[in-house]
Design an enzyme around this catalytic site. Structure first.
Site, PDB file in Angstrom:
ATOM      1  N   ALA A 105      53.977  16.886  73.972  1.00  0.00           N
ATOM      2  CA  ALA A 105      54.579  17.944  74.783  1.00  0.00           C
ATOM      3  C   ALA A 105      53.517  19.020  74.989  1.00  0.00           C
ATOM      4  CB  ALA A 105      55.813  18.501  74.084  1.00  0.00           C
ATOM      5  N   TYR A 109      55.369  20.818  79.479  1.00  0.00           N
ATOM      6  CA  TYR A 109      56.224  19.703  79.043  1.00  0.00           C
ATOM      7  C   TYR A 109      56.972  20.015  77.746  1.00  0.00           C
ATOM      8  CZ  TYR A 109      54.740  16.350  82.618  1.00  0.00           C
ATOM      9  OH  TYR A 109      54.531  15.691  83.808  1.00  0.00           O
ATOM     10  N   ASP A 195      57.443   8.881  76.057  1.00  0.00           N
ATOM     11  CA  ASP A 195      57.298  10.044  76.955  1.00  0.00           C
ATOM     12  C   ASP A 195      58.325  11.106  76.578  1.00  0.00           C
ATOM     13  OD1 ASP A 195      55.244   9.003  78.443  1.00  0.00           O
ATOM     14  OD2 ASP A 195      56.330   8.983  80.351  1.00  0.00           O
ATOM     15  N   HIS A 217      58.886  -1.933  83.082  1.00  0.00           N
ATOM     16  CA  HIS A 217      59.070  -0.743  83.925  1.00  0.00           C
ATOM     17  C   HIS A 217      60.270  -0.940  84.849  1.00  0.00           C
ATOM     18  CE1 HIS A 217      58.171   2.546  86.631  1.00  0.00           C
ATOM     19  NE2 HIS A 217      57.152   2.898  85.869  1.00  0.00           N
ATOM     20  N   PRO A 218      61.156   0.081  84.950  1.00  0.00           N
ATOM     21  CA  PRO A 218      62.361  -0.097  85.773  1.00  0.00           C
ATOM     22  C   PRO A 218      62.067  -0.199  87.260  1.00  0.00           C
ATOM     23  CG  PRO A 218      62.160   2.187  85.062  1.00  0.00           C
ATOM     24  CD  PRO A 218      61.088   1.422  84.342  1.00  0.00           C
ATOM     25  N   GLY A 219      60.887   0.236  87.673  1.00  0.00           N
ATOM     26  CA  GLY A 219      60.595   0.281  89.104  1.00  0.00           C
ATOM     27  C   GLY A 219      60.078  -1.023  89.691  1.00  0.00           C
ATOM     28  N   GLU A 287      48.333   3.732  81.160  1.00  0.00           N
ATOM     29  CA  GLU A 287      49.326   2.702  81.509  1.00  0.00           C
ATOM     30  C   GLU A 287      48.628   1.457  82.069  1.00  0.00           C
ATOM     31  OE1 GLU A 287      53.512   3.488  83.171  1.00  0.00           O
ATOM     32  OE2 GLU A 287      52.359   2.998  84.966  1.00  0.00           O
TER      33      GLU A 287
HETATM   34  C1  UD2 Z   1      53.990   7.398  84.061  1.00  0.00           C
HETATM   35  C2  UD2 Z   1      54.326   6.881  82.676  1.00  0.00           C
HETATM   36  C3  UD2 Z   1      53.515   7.669  81.660  1.00  0.00           C
HETATM   37  C4  UD2 Z   1      52.041   7.539  81.938  1.00  0.00           C
HETATM   38  C5  UD2 Z   1      51.752   7.985  83.360  1.00  0.00           C
HETATM   39  C6  UD2 Z   1      50.341   7.644  83.793  1.00  0.00           C
HETATM   40  C7  UD2 Z   1      56.581   6.009  82.384  1.00  0.00           C
HETATM   41  C8  UD2 Z   1      58.002   6.358  82.420  1.00  0.00           C
HETATM   42  N1  UD2 Z   1      55.743   7.070  82.482  1.00  0.00           N
HETATM   43  O1  UD2 Z   1      54.647   8.681  84.090  1.00  0.00           O
HETATM   44  O2  UD2 Z   1      53.779   7.225  80.351  1.00  0.00           O
HETATM   45  O3  UD2 Z   1      51.634   6.211  81.709  1.00  0.00           O
HETATM   46  O4  UD2 Z   1      52.595   7.329  84.307  1.00  0.00           O
HETATM   47  O5  UD2 Z   1      49.422   8.463  83.153  1.00  0.00           O
HETATM   48  O6  UD2 Z   1      56.198   4.886  82.231  1.00  0.00           O
HETATM   49  N2  UD2 Z   1      52.252  15.085  79.267  1.00  0.00           N
HETATM   50  C9  UD2 Z   1      52.275  16.367  78.742  1.00  0.00           C
HETATM   51  N3  UD2 Z   1      51.857  17.397  79.512  1.00  0.00           N
HETATM   52  C10 UD2 Z   1      51.412  17.253  80.794  1.00  0.00           C
HETATM   53  C11 UD2 Z   1      51.402  15.952  81.323  1.00  0.00           C
HETATM   54  C12 UD2 Z   1      51.837  14.887  80.559  1.00  0.00           C
HETATM   55  O7  UD2 Z   1      52.685  16.551  77.598  1.00  0.00           O
HETATM   56  O8  UD2 Z   1      51.057  18.257  81.434  1.00  0.00           O
HETATM   57  C13 UD2 Z   1      52.695  13.944  78.427  1.00  0.00           C
HETATM   58  C14 UD2 Z   1      54.200  13.924  78.274  1.00  0.00           C
HETATM   59  O9  UD2 Z   1      54.527  13.376  77.020  1.00  0.00           O
HETATM   60  C15 UD2 Z   1      54.638  13.005  79.390  1.00  0.00           C
HETATM   61  C16 UD2 Z   1      53.507  11.987  79.385  1.00  0.00           C
HETATM   62  O10 UD2 Z   1      52.326  12.715  79.036  1.00  0.00           O
HETATM   63  O11 UD2 Z   1      55.912  12.457  79.096  1.00  0.00           O
HETATM   64  C17 UD2 Z   1      53.280  11.240  80.696  1.00  0.00           C
HETATM   65  O12 UD2 Z   1      53.087  12.129  81.749  1.00  0.00           O
HETATM   66  P1  UD2 Z   1      54.061  12.136  83.014  1.00  0.00           P
HETATM   67  O13 UD2 Z   1      55.443  12.008  82.540  1.00  0.00           O
HETATM   68  O14 UD2 Z   1      53.744  13.308  83.851  1.00  0.00           O
HETATM   69  O15 UD2 Z   1      53.594  10.826  83.745  1.00  0.00           O
HETATM   70  P2  UD2 Z   1      54.403   9.989  84.872  1.00  0.00           P
HETATM   71  O16 UD2 Z   1      55.722  10.603  85.158  1.00  0.00           O
HETATM   72  O17 UD2 Z   1      53.503   9.762  86.013  1.00  0.00           O
END
Ligand code: UD2
Length: 338
Positions: A105, A109, A195, A217-219, A287
């Site tokens: 976090a 976040y 996450d 992945h659900p997508g 990922e």
């Molecule tokens: C996808 C993936 C994620 C990661 C990313 C590519 C799923 C559901 N999510 O989500 O795991 O692989 O693509 O990098 O598969 N975080 C922070 N602060 C920040 C940004 C990120 O703490 O400013 C952490 C936080 O735990 C977050 C995780 O990194 O849950 C992944 O970041 P995201 O949720 O923004 O990434 P997303 O939605 O593109």
């Protein structure tokens, strides 16, 4: 004559005693051999089916037919309706396992952490020993959440970053270090890496345990592999060639035995860093590296998209329960960079 009869009777008694002795030795020896042979089996049997437990007779003819429940390399794919939670809990309870979870976090976040932790209390390995490790650059803002007995929370400080890609990808390094420094002797325990911008809505329990565990992945689970957003540049160490890859797995949830997750995190981190030295960042950061790793090292258990859904997606009919789901978020408002 009387003396002769007495001697005869004595001989019969002695012989009978001898025979009885031999018989006793034989029986006890063969019993011991048999007992030695079956000890592991009977021990397992006790763990697997405690005799007080009543449950529906298993069948290999009836079960879910709308989804596939095993991969071509014979790893189970976990869907609602494929396991008995009460039976599974009774198998794992005597093993006294500890399940760790890592959650990051960083920056804004931190706002997601309270819901994540509160819903984990309601659904994530309820009744088992759980240790959640929170990594944040804002430890003072970590919420106070009441945790049940046997459940523990540790908050660790990490630096912030100006790039969300770096925050997301650096998780592999920090997971690797956590396992090396904090959990080096816990080879039989498990860890899940999740996450933070997500909430639990249903049971996530011991049915998810395995050596190396990936979540579909659900997508993308209805799509052909040629459309998966794998890293497609051969220069990257996350590269997956056309015709390669099994499923598209989430970076937002994976886990398994500590030693397996350590190997995964170490490999993804080193490949990510080697790429970075050459000026390459994989399409979906860690990922992409995770997907490459799972292609080479097949997961021993695969969790269906029930284990990581996305709130903005309507629930599909084959998904009978959503256990964990990403919340809808405004990326522009919460990430440090666009
Ligand atoms: C996808 C993936 C994620 C990661 C990313 C590519 C799923 C559901 N999510 O989500 O795991 O692989 O693509 O990098 O598969 N975080 C922070 N602060 C920040 C940004 C990120 O703490 O400013 C952490 C936080 O735990 C977050 C995780 O990194 O849950 C992944 O970041 P995201 O949720 O923004 O990434 P997303 O939605 O593109």
């Amino acid at each position: 004559m009387k003396h002769l009869i007495n001697t005869k009777a004595l001989t019969v008694v002695v012989l009978s005693a001898l025979m009885l002795g031999v018989l006793f030795c034989y029986i006890s020896l063969s019993y011991r051999l048999t007992a030695d042979d079956v000890i592991p089996v009977s021990h397992e049997f006790h763990l697997v089916a405690p005799d007080h437990l009543q449950y529906e007779q298993p069948s290999i003819l009836r079960g879910r037919t709308d989804v596939v429940t095993v991969t071509p390399w014979l790893a189970p794919v976990v869907w609602e309706g494929t396991f008995n939670p009460v039976l599974l809990d009774s198998i794992y309870k005597p093993k006294n396992i500890i399940v760790s979870a890592t959650v990051f976090a960083v920056g804004k976040y931190i706002m997601f952490l309270k819901d994540f932790l509160e819903t984990a209390e309601q659904h994530f390995f309820v009744g088992f020993k759980v240790h959640i490790y929170v990594f944040t650059d804002r430890p003072n803002e970590a919420p106070q959440v009441r945790m049940a007995a046997g459940r523990q929370l540790t908050v660790r400080s990490v630096p912030s970053s100006k790039r969300w890609q770096e925050i997301s990808a650096r998780r592999m390094e920090l997971i690797q270090t956590l396992i090396e420094e904090q959990l080096p002797n816990r080879r039989d325990d498990y860890v899940f890496c999740l996450d933070v911008d997500s909430k639990f809505h249903g049971r996530w329990g011991v049915e998810s345990l395995g050596g190396l565990v990936a979540v579909i992945h659900p997508g993308y689970y209805k799509d052909g592999r040629s459309t998966f957003p794998y890293e497609r540049r051969p220069a990257s160490r996350a590269y997956l060639a056309p015709g390669g890859g099994d499923f598209y797995y989430c970076g937002g949830a994976f886990g398994g035995l500590l030693q397996e997750v350590h190997q995964l995190a170490k490999t993804c981190r080193s490949n990510f860093e080697a790429d970075a030295q050459e000026g390459i960042e994989a399409a979906w950061q860690e990922e992409s590296h995770l997907n490459r790793y799972m292609w080479i090292n097949k997961p021993t258990k695969v969790l269906s998209p029930e284990y990581l859904w996305q709130d903005f997606k309507p629930q599909n009919p084959e998904v009978h329960i959503i256990r964990f789901s990403g919340v809808v978020k405004n990326y522009a408002a919460i990430r440090p960079n666009a």
